[in-house]
Design an enzyme around this catalytic site. Structure first.
Site, PDB file in Angstrom:
ATOM      1  N   TYR A   1      11.964  43.553  -5.876  1.00 32.82           N
ATOM      2  CA  TYR A   1      11.662  44.179  -4.585  1.00 32.82           C
ATOM      3  C   TYR A   1      12.427  43.482  -3.463  1.00 32.82           C
ATOM      4  CZ  TYR A   1       9.434  45.437  -0.280  1.00 32.82           C
ATOM      5  OH  TYR A   1       9.239  45.850   1.011  1.00 32.82           O
TER       6      TYR A   1
ATOM      7  N   LYS B   1       2.446  41.069 -18.222  1.00 34.33           N
ATOM      8  CA  LYS B   1       1.905  39.700 -18.265  1.00 34.33           C
ATOM      9  C   LYS B   1       0.540  39.790 -17.589  1.00 34.33           C
ATOM     10  CE  LYS B   1       2.626  35.288 -19.185  1.00 34.33           C
ATOM     11  NZ  LYS B   1       2.773  34.724 -20.529  1.00 34.33           N
TER      12      LYS B   1
ATOM     13  N   ASP C   1      15.122  43.801 -17.038  1.00 34.01           N
ATOM     14  CA  ASP C   1      16.483  43.262 -16.903  1.00 34.01           C
ATOM     15  C   ASP C   1      16.755  42.275 -18.038  1.00 34.01           C
ATOM     16  OD1 ASP C   1      18.985  42.761 -15.757  1.00 34.01           O
ATOM     17  OD2 ASP C   1      18.206  41.081 -14.580  1.00 34.01           O
TER      18      ASP C   1
HETATM   19  C1  IPM Z   1      21.681  45.228 -14.664  1.00 29.49           C
HETATM   20  C2  IPM Z   1      22.410  44.126 -13.950  1.00 29.49           C
HETATM   21  C3  IPM Z   1      22.093  44.155 -12.468  1.00 29.49           C
HETATM   22  C4  IPM Z   1      20.603  43.948 -12.327  1.00 29.49           C
HETATM   23  C5  IPM Z   1      22.849  43.131 -11.617  1.00 29.49           C
HETATM   24  C6  IPM Z   1      24.337  43.202 -11.850  1.00 29.49           C
HETATM   25  C7  IPM Z   1      22.529  43.250 -10.163  1.00 29.49           C
HETATM   26  O1  IPM Z   1      22.109  42.889 -14.506  1.00 29.49           O
HETATM   27  O2  IPM Z   1      21.878  46.398 -14.310  1.00 29.49           O
HETATM   28  O3  IPM Z   1      20.904  44.918 -15.554  1.00 29.49           O
HETATM   29  O4  IPM Z   1      20.148  42.799 -12.251  1.00 29.49           O
HETATM   30  O5  IPM Z   1      19.875  44.937 -12.295  1.00 29.49           O
HETATM   31 MG    MG Z   2      20.939  43.008 -16.270  1.00 26.08          MG
END
Ligand code: IPM
Ligand code: MG
Length: 356
Positions: free
Chosen positions: A145, A200, A256
């Site tokens: 966020y 979590k 991520d």
């Molecule tokens: C993803 C990438 C991006 C994110 C980065 C490059 C900003 O790691 O698309 O997973 O953290 O979302």
């Molecule tokens: Mg990523």
């Protein structure tokens, strides 16, 4: 019959940095070849400059009217953005795509993870050939966020920095509904069709709330199987028995991290496709970074981008009610399947099999 060209969908194209250029060019060539086969009109492109290279030259991370133009297109396609050598004063990298996710409400980050025959596989267990799952990463809130819009983090001098983890009801309801509908569609296609809530909830009130909303939505989809896993245990399970999972829905940062882990299971980030979908807009991009060390050398694996392009065609087909776009997307998926089955696709990652 082709769509009259005035009816052709418009795609906002952001090539970005490093191999973003290589993989975008490869993807558009494949998309056009597939569309030509189905007889559909080729899309119209609006090329938008953005990224770390652009920032280094201009002090802006995207063209002044770039976001408006991106929003006016039927879909956005992005190669990759970021260069470790170009940073904001607070140490973070240039990431206008986080702002695009925020601005256009692209909450559903769809990251399919599928094992292809003959593709680099990291697990010795033969069941790894059955990996076919989706990480659904909430992509506008969570721990991203404060990162979504640069300057949102609470920086208290050189003593303390606070990032906010946001879980809001409207976004989370939409996300979980998306997960259950996706599982229904996958089940109809012969896949497992189960949703796992990855959170979590044992520790964070925000995550307990995430799970509470999951349960509310699950009750409205009695036909879809669901279960739960804590994110730390999910990391273990993704290495131990990934073939048991189908749709996993989770907060932004968890998604991520786990999407990289999952990509690693099936060959690496060069296989990690991504669609970021909101109620009115969508952005398609490979989940990998810009890998400037191999740019322009014909080394980058374009499959993550190409598979993202196929998802874009599917999206455009629904948005524009043009079945030939979905046919072209399916053509690309089948070509990738066939290429691997015939051992005719050998991405660079295959040569890393034994590791350095
Ligand atoms: C993803 C990438 C991006 C994110 C980065 C490059 C900003 O790691 O698309 O997973 O953290 O979302
Ligand atoms: Mg990523």
């Amino acid at each position: 019959m082709s769509l009259p060209s005035s009816d052709a969908p418009k795609i906002a194209v952001i090539r970005g940095d490093g191999i973003g250029v290589d993989v975008t060019n490869a993807t558009l060539a494949i998309v056009e070849a597939a569309l030509t086969q189905t007889g559909a009109a080729l899309p119209v492109y609006d090329n938008i400059d953005a990224g770390a290279g652009y920032y280094a030259k201009t002090g802006r991370d995207i063209e002044p009217d770039g976001e408006t133009r991106a929003g006016a297109a039927d879909a956005m396609f992005l190669g990759a953005i970021g260069l470790p050598s170009v940073r904001h004063e607070d140490g973070t990298e240039i990431s206008p795509h986080l702002r695009l996710r925020d601005r256009f409400g692209l909450y559903a980050g769809l990251r399919p993870v599928k094992a292809y025959p003959n593709a680099p596989q990291r697990l010795a267990d033969p069941r790894a050939a059955n990996i076919d799952m989706v990480i659904l990463r909430e992509s506008t809130e969570g721990l991203f966020y404060s990162a979504a819009v640069h300057g949102r983090a609470d920086i208290r001098g050189d003593e303390e920095v606070r990032d906010t983890l946001l879980v809001s009801r409207p976004t989370t309801e939409r996300l979980h509904k998306f997960a259950f509908k996706l599982a229904q569609r996958r089940k109809a296609r012969g896949k497992k069709g189960k949703v796992t809530c990855v959170d979590k909830a044992n520790v964070f009130a925000s995550m307990a709330f995430f799970r509470k909303i999951f349960d509310e939505v699950a009750a409205t989809f009695p036909d879809v199987e669901h279960d739960y896993n804590y994110v730390d245990a999910q990391a273990l399970c993704l290495v131990r028995n990934p073939w048991d999972y189908d749709v996993m829905v989770m907060e932004n940062m968890f998604g991520d991290i786990l999407s990289d882990l999952a990509g690693g299971l099936v060959g690496g980030m060069g296989m990690a496709a991504c669609a970021e979908i909101g109620d009115a807009h969508a952005l398609f991009q490979p989940a990998h970074g810009s890998a400037p060390d191999i740019m322009g050398q014909d080394k980058a694996n374009p499959l993550a981008a190409i598979l993202s392009g196929a998802m874009m065609l599917d999206y455009l087909s629904e948005r524009r009610n043009e079945p030939r776009y979905a046919q072209a997307g399916a053509l690309i998926d089948r070509a990738v399947d066939a290429g691997f089955a015939q051992n005719a696709l050998r991405p660079m990652e295959a040569t890393w099999e034994r590791g350095p």
